[in-house]
Scaffold this active site. Structure first.
Site, short mmCIF file in Angstrom:
data_model
loop_
_atom_site.label_atom_id
_atom_site.label_comp_id
_atom_site.label_asym_id
_atom_site.label_seq_id
_atom_site.Cartn_x
_atom_site.Cartn_y
_atom_site.Cartn_z
N GLN A 28 -5.15 -1.92 9.72
CA GLN A 28 -4.66 -3.33 8.81
C GLN A 28 -5.23 -4.64 9.62
O GLN A 28 -5.02 -4.44 10.89
CB GLN A 28 -2.97 -3.54 8.63
CG GLN A 28 -2.66 -4.64 8.08
CD GLN A 28 -2.97 -4.91 6.59
OE1 GLN A 28 -3.00 -4.08 5.79
NE2 GLN A 28 -3.69 -6.08 6.15
N LYS A 69 0.86 -1.17 0.06
CA LYS A 69 0.05 -0.16 0.06
C LYS A 69 0.97 1.29 -0.05
O LYS A 69 0.48 2.00 -0.75
CB LYS A 69 -0.98 0.10 1.42
CG LYS A 69 -1.87 -1.14 0.75
CD LYS A 69 -2.74 -1.00 2.52
CE LYS A 69 -3.72 -2.49 2.28
NZ LYS A 69 -3.34 -3.50 2.95
N ASP A 108 -11.56 2.81 3.72
CA ASP A 108 -11.28 1.02 3.72
C ASP A 108 -12.60 0.82 4.06
O ASP A 108 -13.12 -0.44 3.68
CB ASP A 108 -10.62 0.73 5.04
CG ASP A 108 -10.11 -0.81 5.09
OD1 ASP A 108 -10.08 -1.45 3.92
OD2 ASP A 108 -9.91 -1.20 6.14
N1 GUN Z 1 -6.55 -7.28 5.29
C1 GUN Z 1 -6.75 -8.14 4.33
N2 GUN Z 1 -7.77 -7.30 3.55
C2 GUN Z 1 -7.92 -6.29 4.27
C3 GUN Z 1 -8.94 -5.03 4.01
O1 GUN Z 1 -9.46 -4.94 2.94
N3 GUN Z 1 -8.97 -3.98 5.13
C4 GUN Z 1 -8.23 -4.07 6.20
N4 GUN Z 1 -8.45 -3.08 7.05
N5 GUN Z 1 -7.29 -5.34 6.23
C5 GUN Z 1 -7.13 -6.10 5.73
#
Ligand code: GUN
Length: 287
Positions: free
Chosen positions: A97, A53, A120
């Site tokens: 995350q 990211k 998100d």
């Molecule tokens: N971990 C794996 N996929 C995601 C997601 O789409 N959002 C978040 N916050 N964590 C993740």
């Protein structure tokens, strides 16, 4: 039949170009969209997702910052950091995350993010808006990315029998709502589903987010079905596996996502799109 590959990497690249243009035309480096990422612990997969990211944010000209906490951090400390990001006028998006260590609440903490910084799409406000069919709210990034990917290949979902495997808050639940919005008839399957194969066998569209390597076998796939694989499991030998047995499945399906290079890049680019959208809205511009 050999399936057409739903190439998330290529679709992401074209979206990246659009985002970069918008960043250049609407922002200076000092005012560029700013993404704040909260990472707890040393889960290698999570650390790798966060690096991906950050690299993408960098590539798009975003500002970004990672707040990395030890595995045993208290909930209060993480809450304090989220509150600080919420209050920081320079922060446009807050991403927590997942997964989080067991002592932390994986619903409450993402839900603490201010709704207008929830790129998100995991807050109660965003999920509620999705359930009620309200537009203009942020959406969970993986299902949003999957819809973007299917749209890029002009796939009409109207009337399709869709089977979603997995009922997580991040993928399965919101995916089922988004597919219904596109007029698919959705069946939700999960770990307690009886005879999973029988459901998959009659599906025109399968979205698998089970985290179980090669769970879906090639001979389960109806000829001509569309197959979307959200799985991503790295085995000790370093090989990455999806939730679908790709080789045999791709002989039967009409369209299929590869792992890697299918859903993953679409999830990341969705987060970036929604971060940009937040920054534009917060500065009075338009996405
Ligand atoms: N971990 C794996 N996929 C995601 C997601 O789409 N959002 C978040 N916050 N964590 C993740």
């Amino acid at each position: 039949m050999t399936a057409t590959i739903l190439d998330g990497k290529a679709v992401s690249l074209s979206i990246q170009n659009d985002i970069r243009e918008k960043v250049l035309s609407h922002f200076s480096p000092e005012t560029a969209p700013r993404l704040c990422v909260i990472l707890v612990g040393e889960n290698p997969a999570s650390a790798s997702y966060v690096r991906t990211k950050c690299k993408m944010a960098e590539k798009l000209g975003f500002r970004h910052e990672v707040f990395h906490f030890d595995e045993d951090v208290s909930s209060a400390e993480v809450e304090e950091r989220i509150d600080a990001c919420n209050a920081d006028p320079e922060c446009d998006a807050v991403f927590v995350q997942l997964p989080l260590p067991k002592h932390l609440d994986a619903v409450a903490l993402p839900n603490r993010v201010r709704a207008d910084k929830d790129a998100d799409g995991l807050t109660r406000a965003a999920m509620g808006a999705l359930l009620l069919g309200e537009s203009n709210a942020f959406e969970p990034c993986t299902p949003r990315g999957i819809i973007r990917l299917l749209d890029a290949y002009h796939l009409d979902l109207t009337g399709l029998d869709a089977v979603v495997i997995g009922r997580s808050n991040i993928v399965g639940k919101p995916m089922s709502l988004m597919l219904q919005r596109r007029n698919a008839t959705v069946t939700m399957c999960h770990t307690r589903t009886k005879d999973l194969a029988s459901h998959v066998r009659r599906a025109d569209l399968i979205v698998v987010a089970a985290g179980s390597p090669e769970l879906v076998k090639g001979d389960w796939i109806k000829p001509g079905a569309i197959v979307v694989d959200c799985g991503f499991t790295k085995t000790p030998d370093g090989v990455i596996h999806g939730d679908v047995d790709f080789g045999p499945a791709s002989e039967v399906a009409s369209y299929i996502t590869p792992v890697p290079g299918g859903v993953g890049p679409m999830t990341v680019i969705s987060l970036m799109e929604q971060t940009l959208e937040s920054a534009l809205k917060r500065r009075g511009g338009k996405a």
